[in-house]
Structures are given as structure tokens and as C-alpha cells.
Design a protein around this motif. Structure first.
Motif, PDB file in Angstrom:
ATOM      1  N   LEU A 170       0.815  -1.211   0.000  1.00  0.00           N
ATOM      2  CA  LEU A 170       0.000   0.000   0.000  1.00  0.00           C
ATOM      3  C   LEU A 170       0.852   1.265   0.000  1.00  0.00           C
ATOM      4  O   LEU A 170       0.348   2.352  -0.258  1.00  0.00           O
ATOM      5  N   SER A 171       2.140   1.128   0.283  1.00  0.00           N
ATOM      6  CA  SER A 171       3.019   2.301   0.325  1.00  0.00           C
ATOM      7  C   SER A 171       3.215   2.926  -1.061  1.00  0.00           C
ATOM      8  O   SER A 171       3.808   3.994  -1.177  1.00  0.00           O
ATOM      9  N   ILE A 177       0.585   5.043   2.539  1.00  0.00           N
ATOM     10  CA  ILE A 177       1.672   5.263   3.496  1.00  0.00           C
ATOM     11  C   ILE A 177       1.104   5.712   4.832  1.00  0.00           C
ATOM     12  O   ILE A 177       1.511   5.234   5.893  1.00  0.00           O
ATOM     13  N   LEU A 178       0.141   6.616   4.783  1.00  0.00           N
ATOM     14  CA  LEU A 178      -0.500   7.077   6.021  1.00  0.00           C
ATOM     15  C   LEU A 178      -1.213   5.931   6.728  1.00  0.00           C
ATOM     16  O   LEU A 178      -1.169   5.810   7.954  1.00  0.00           O
ATOM     17  N   PHE A 179      -1.865   5.079   5.939  1.00  0.00           N
ATOM     18  CA  PHE A 179      -2.556   3.929   6.511  1.00  0.00           C
ATOM     19  C   PHE A 179      -1.569   2.978   7.187  1.00  0.00           C
ATOM     20  O   PHE A 179      -1.800   2.504   8.298  1.00  0.00           O
ATOM     21  N   CYS A 183      -1.281   1.870  11.029  1.00  0.00           N
ATOM     22  CA  CYS A 183      -1.241   0.474  11.490  1.00  0.00           C
ATOM     23  C   CYS A 183      -0.115   0.286  12.500  1.00  0.00           C
ATOM     24  O   CYS A 183      -0.275  -0.424  13.505  1.00  0.00           O
ATOM     25  N   GLY A 184       1.034   0.915  12.235  1.00  0.00           N
ATOM     26  CA  GLY A 184       2.142   0.857  13.180  1.00  0.00           C
ATOM     27  C   GLY A 184       1.747   1.414  14.531  1.00  0.00           C
ATOM     28  O   GLY A 184       2.094   0.851  15.577  1.00  0.00           O
ATOM     29  N   GLY A 185       1.002   2.524  14.506  1.00  0.00           N
ATOM     30  CA  GLY A 185       0.532   3.100  15.759  1.00  0.00           C
ATOM     31  C   GLY A 185      -0.399   2.166  16.506  1.00  0.00           C
ATOM     32  O   GLY A 185      -0.315   2.031  17.733  1.00  0.00           O
TER      33      GLY A 185
END
Length: 197
Positions: A170-171, A177-179, A183-185
Motif C-alpha cells: 500500500l506504500s 503510506i499514512l494507513f 497500522c504501526g501506531g
């Protein structure tokens, strides 16, 4: 958000919903060991393992080649070492804390799009793999068929890594990239929640 990205987001949202319905910690339900099916299902129904495995693949995708393949290979290899320590009776302190910290740290790496040298990333991933392996190694001797159970577990772990790598695709889009960073958060927050449970 374009339609192509939306087609990826809906299945992910459903997956995260289903994961949320699963038991919180994979290592608290050690009565599910048996053969290959039990080994395969076990990591899929433990949110702590799921988020860490997806994070390994996702971080590898952010780092790009060769890390995208190195990290998902390092993890199960070192996880086997952790499992061997457990089976050998060598204790490891604070295993569940180490597992929770793995989700927290890997999630932060994704959220901040951290790009350390590949060898540093491999050491970070490998260090956490020891805790995951040790936790699952304690369950292995109770399995009806330890080899089949291990095989199922490794296959499921690999698929979770691949899911993370797929998410990394998706990057290619700015909103993707924001998504991914979001997800990392979520992964980091999940790890933090495990630390206080």
C-alpha cells in the motif's frame, strides 16, 4: 481514497475486527496443542503473536529489499532457538513482557517509518523472536505430535509475515503510506496495552 486502495482497506478492517475477537494472548491457552492444525491455528488466535508477526513483514516491506525477505527469515530461525532453549529447560525471564515490548517497538518502527541499517533491524527482530520462540517452546512438549505442531506453527507465522509484506504494498500510494503508519501506531498501542494487562 481511490477505489483500488479501498479494495485493500475493507479486507484489512475485517481482519483486524476478527483478530480483535480472538483471545488476547496466545501463550495463555496452552491446551490447544495437538498436530499440524493446532500448530497452524495457535498463532492465529493470539493477538500478541499476530501483531508482532504482521509487524515484522510490514517493517521489512518499509525497509525494502533485502530486508523485506531477511526479516521474515531471521524471525522463525531465531524463534526456533528460543523454542530450543525452552525445551532444554533454560528459563528466560519476563517472556510475556518481551513479547509485549516486541509489538510496541516494532509498531513504533513502522509508525515512524524507521530505516536503520538492515543488520540493526535483523538484530531487533531476532531479539524479539527469542521471546516468542521460548513461549511457544514451553507448549511444544505437550503436543501430541511436536513435529507436526511445529510445522503448522511455522507455516502460520510465515503467512502472517506475508500478510505484513502485502500490507506494505500500500506504500505505493500516499494515502497508503499514512494507513501503514497508522497500522504501526495501532500495533504499538496493542503492545503497550499488553504491558499493562
Amino acid at each position: 481514497m481511490n477505489s483500488r486502495l479501498q479494495s485493500h482497506v475493507l479486507p484489512l478492517a475485517v481482519l483486524f475486527y476478527v483478530i480483535g475477537l480472538a483471545p488476547g494472548m496466545a501463550h495463555q491457552a496452552s491446551n490447544v496443542t495437538g498436530g499440524i492444525a493446532s500448530g497452524f491455528l495457535h498463532p492465529l488466535f493470539g493477538l500478541d503473536h499476530v501483531v508482532a508477526m504482521v509487524a515484522v513483514g510490514l517493517w521489512g516491506a518499509i525497509l525494502g529489499p533485502p530486508a523485506v525477505w531477511v526479516l521474515p527469515i531471521v524471525f522463525p530461525l531465531v524463534m526456533a532457538v528460543g523454542g530450543g532453549l525452552s525445551i532444554s529447560g533454560i528459563s528466560l525471564p519476563h517472556v510475556e513482557i518481551g513479547i509485549a515490548v516486541s509489538a510496541l517497538v516494532l509498531g513504533l518502527m513502522i509508525a515512524f517509518a524507521a530505516k536503520p541499517p538492515n543488520w540493526v533491524a535483523a538484530i531487533i527482530v531476532g531479539s524479539f523472536a527469542i521471546f516468542h520462540g521460548h513461549a511457544h517452546g514451553t507448549e511444544l512438549p505437550q503436543a501430541a505430535d511436536p513435529l507436526a505442531y511445529s510445522l503448522g506453527f511455522v507455516v502460520a507465522t510465515g503467512l502472517l509475515h506475508l500478510f505484513g509484506i502485502g500490507l506494505g504494498l500500500l506504500s505505493r500510494w500516499r494515502s497508503g503510506i499514512l494507513f501503514i503508519r497508522s497500522c504501526g501506531g495501532v500495533i504499538a498501542a496493542t503492545g503497550a496495552a499488553f504491558l499493562v494487562w
